[in-house]
Design a protein around this motif. Sequence first.
Motif, PDB file in Angstrom:
ATOM      1  N   CYS A 162       4.287   7.521   3.113  1.00  0.00           N
ATOM      2  CA  CYS A 162       4.506   8.142   3.947  1.00  0.00           C
ATOM      3  C   CYS A 162       5.494   8.231   4.534  1.00  0.00           C
ATOM      4  O   CYS A 162       6.323   9.086   4.789  1.00  0.00           O
ATOM      5  CB  CYS A 162       3.442   8.108   5.183  1.00  0.00           C
ATOM      6  SG  CYS A 162       3.794   6.717   6.020  1.00  0.00           S
ATOM      7  N   GLY A 163       6.927   7.661   3.688  1.00  0.00           N
ATOM      8  CA  GLY A 163       7.770   7.132   4.250  1.00  0.00           C
ATOM      9  C   GLY A 163       8.635   6.658   5.625  1.00  0.00           C
ATOM     10  O   GLY A 163       9.618   6.456   6.495  1.00  0.00           O
ATOM     11  N   GLY A 164       6.861   6.101   6.152  1.00  0.00           N
ATOM     12  CA  GLY A 164       7.233   5.124   7.020  1.00  0.00           C
ATOM     13  C   GLY A 164       7.816   3.746   7.471  1.00  0.00           C
ATOM     14  O   GLY A 164       8.158   3.309   6.074  1.00  0.00           O
ATOM     15  N   GLY A 165       8.471   3.483   8.394  1.00  0.00           N
ATOM     16  CA  GLY A 165       9.894   2.214   8.363  1.00  0.00           C
ATOM     17  C   GLY A 165       8.258   1.028   9.276  1.00  0.00           C
ATOM     18  O   GLY A 165       9.616  -0.087   9.170  1.00  0.00           O
ATOM     19  N   ARG A 166       7.207   1.137   9.705  1.00  0.00           N
ATOM     20  CA  ARG A 166       5.899  -0.302   9.645  1.00  0.00           C
ATOM     21  C   ARG A 166       5.231  -0.609   8.804  1.00  0.00           C
ATOM     22  O   ARG A 166       4.575  -0.452   9.055  1.00  0.00           O
ATOM     23  CB  ARG A 166       5.506   0.775  11.200  1.00  0.00           C
ATOM     24  CG  ARG A 166       6.911   1.363  12.088  1.00  0.00           C
ATOM     25  CD  ARG A 166       6.138   2.400  13.278  1.00  0.00           C
ATOM     26  NE  ARG A 166       4.485   2.929  13.424  1.00  0.00           N
ATOM     27  CZ  ARG A 166       3.524   2.125  13.882  1.00  0.00           C
ATOM     28  NH1 ARG A 166       3.587   1.267  14.890  1.00  0.00           N
ATOM     29  NH2 ARG A 166       2.340   2.718  13.211  1.00  0.00           N
TER      30      ARG A 166
END
Length: 125
Positions: free
Chosen positions: A71-75
């Motif tokens: 999803c490209g999230g950074g967490r």
Amino acid sequence: MSAPDDVLAALRDFVARVDALDPAAPPRGELVVGLRGVESRLALSAPVARALVEALRAYHDPRDRGRCDHCGGGRLDDNFLCGDCGGPSGLFGQLISERAARHTEQGAVPAAPAAGGRHARHDGR
């Protein structure tokens, strides 16, 4: 020492360390930092400005584990699971996904034979 004092002290120490290497460098500007009512003005020579930019750009937060492949999230957490979509990410995440896809429940382990068996003890030792 409070957090604002720590930040200001670290900036003052940084400027002093870099300035000591080139004390004749003329000032190019001024950095004004204010934290919770405490303000500090620091003269910025070209060497100090370059060093500060380099230090800030080189910093890597150890909590930053990259972006999620899905999803490209950074967490991403310590196990490279995405806090946004829940999917595993990176090579480790791919390995976990592949292993989970192949996983099958093993049947019950058969009980050992009551007597006989290859490793059974006999009175004759």
